[in-house]
Design a protein around this motif. Sequence first.
Motif, PDB file in Angstrom:
ATOM      1  N   GLY A 215       0.889  -1.341   0.003  1.00  0.00           N
ATOM      2  CA  GLY A 215      -0.059  -0.120  -0.182  1.00  0.00           C
ATOM      3  C   GLY A 215       0.992   1.133   0.086  1.00  0.00           C
ATOM      4  N   ARG A 216       2.073   1.107  -0.560  1.00  0.00           N
ATOM      5  CA  ARG A 216       2.882   2.394  -0.643  1.00  0.00           C
ATOM      6  C   ARG A 216       3.495   2.503  -2.210  1.00  0.00           C
ATOM      7  N   ALA A 217       3.146   3.602  -2.776  1.00  0.00           N
ATOM      8  CA  ALA A 217       3.368   3.682  -4.315  1.00  0.00           C
ATOM      9  C   ALA A 217       5.078   3.387  -4.378  1.00  0.00           C
ATOM     10  N   ARG A 218       5.233   2.794  -5.474  1.00  0.00           N
ATOM     11  CA  ARG A 218       6.458   2.209  -5.980  1.00  0.00           C
ATOM     12  C   ARG A 218       7.477   2.115  -4.856  1.00  0.00           C
ATOM     13  N   TYR A 236      -2.082  -0.916  -5.065  1.00  0.00           N
ATOM     14  CA  TYR A 236      -3.081  -0.026  -5.869  1.00  0.00           C
ATOM     15  C   TYR A 236      -3.086   1.430  -5.088  1.00  0.00           C
ATOM     16  N   ASN A 237      -2.553   2.149  -5.654  1.00  0.00           N
ATOM     17  CA  ASN A 237      -2.136   3.435  -4.876  1.00  0.00           C
ATOM     18  C   ASN A 237      -2.626   4.694  -5.632  1.00  0.00           C
ATOM     19  N   ALA A 238      -2.792   5.773  -5.069  1.00  0.00           N
ATOM     20  CA  ALA A 238      -3.193   7.141  -5.838  1.00  0.00           C
ATOM     21  C   ALA A 238      -2.429   7.074  -7.007  1.00  0.00           C
ATOM     22  N   VAL A 241      -1.034   3.758  -9.405  1.00  0.00           N
ATOM     23  CA  VAL A 241       0.266   2.927  -9.587  1.00  0.00           C
ATOM     24  C   VAL A 241       0.465   1.910  -8.340  1.00  0.00           C
ATOM     25  N   GLY A 242       1.198   1.054  -8.522  1.00  0.00           N
ATOM     26  CA  GLY A 242       1.462  -0.180  -7.664  1.00  0.00           C
ATOM     27  C   GLY A 242       2.570   0.081  -6.394  1.00  0.00           C
ATOM     28  N   ASP A 243       2.793  -1.184  -6.037  1.00  0.00           N
ATOM     29  CA  ASP A 243       3.751  -1.161  -4.750  1.00  0.00           C
ATOM     30  C   ASP A 243       5.158  -1.265  -5.437  1.00  0.00           C
ATOM     31  N   VAL A 244       5.418  -1.502  -6.706  1.00  0.00           N
ATOM     32  CA  VAL A 244       6.541  -1.868  -7.321  1.00  0.00           C
ATOM     33  C   VAL A 244       6.871  -0.706  -8.171  1.00  0.00           C
ATOM     34  N   PRO A 260      -2.613  -0.514 -13.587  1.00  0.00           N
ATOM     35  CA  PRO A 260      -3.687  -1.474 -13.600  1.00  0.00           C
ATOM     36  C   PRO A 260      -3.436  -2.533 -14.571  1.00  0.00           C
ATOM     37  N   GLY A 261      -4.650  -3.636 -14.475  1.00  0.00           N
ATOM     38  CA  GLY A 261      -4.515  -4.522 -15.451  1.00  0.00           C
ATOM     39  C   GLY A 261      -3.806  -5.863 -15.203  1.00  0.00           C
TER      40      GLY A 261
END
Length: 288
Positions: A215-218, A236-238, A241-244, A260-261
């Motif tokens: 739950g933390r972007a990149r 899935y973050n604002a 963007v994902g966590d990676v 996403p996707g």
Amino acid sequence: MTQTQTARLMDGAGLAARIVEECTSRAAALTERTGQAPCLATVLVGEDPASVTYVRMKRSRSAKAGIESRHVELPATTTTKELVGAITELSEDPAVHGILLQHPVGEHIDERAAFEAIAPEKDVDGVTMHSFAAMSFGLPGFQSCTPGGIMRLLDAYDVELTGKHAVVVGRSAILGKPAGMLLLDRNATVTYCHSRTRDLSSIVRQADVLVAAVGRARFIHGDDIKPGAVVIDAGYNAGNVGDVDFDSAKTRASLITPVPGGVGPMTIAVLLAQTVDAAERQLGVAER
Ligand code: NAP
């Protein structure tokens, strides 16, 4: 793999569409055979805009797949006792086959007590202790939808798990913990990381299979990804963007889920599939 290579994308959207298509035909066959369509009850407490959107989306996807939904909306002031009462009623209603309580329910409510009011045979979102135990013991039961979606994605891409080191970053009850249990059941060697983990990078670097559920972007950078690893980004973050950090990670991984996707569409596909499973079992026509 060298730095210049690019990972193959794991197409969660495409796989989810195929799962939903199969659900749609199973739901139609069940309705024709029994005169009863699968029915998912959704319970929403309060008016949190994200929760309202999630529930609306789940109901509309259900309807498209031929799954009826019964929606229960309760005010933010609902007490634990009232919520448990409403869920118990749905658990006892033979016309309802699956129950989804949208998280979060408000801090004054004992969310665990509310989840536990869901009858195990209707726990299509995989949130009860019964379902967690089934996932942990490798017994038949419902899976938490996001971890269930992750396992289906790994299988669709023929990822061998036996003997592999799987690192799960995150240990929430609905995502990180059950994901690790499902990987363990498939003979991976599992390490969990969380906010108190020391030297997280050195552990992540050992992962043959990495599940990011923070739950933390990149949060996880490509430098920390073992060359050739399979990277599952459940975050899935604002800003979508994902966590990676996708751009750097794709130069190291062999397979990676986009955001996403990737994992996102799989979650709802598993919810629908498990609702049809539940209805088939309760209506006595289950083949599995
Ligand atoms: P959560 O309940 O907030 O759990 C986050 C986990 O990450 C916790 O276990 C936490 O550790 C750990 N964490 C936080 N900061 C960390 C750090 N600096 N280092 C290491 N670990 C850290 O979140 P969640 O519900 O599991 O969701 C995680 C992500 O998945 C979010 O981006 C969410 O939007 C996404 N998600 C996506 C779907 C989907 O359908 N795609 C479904 C559910 C969730 P502690 O336990 O020590 O606090």
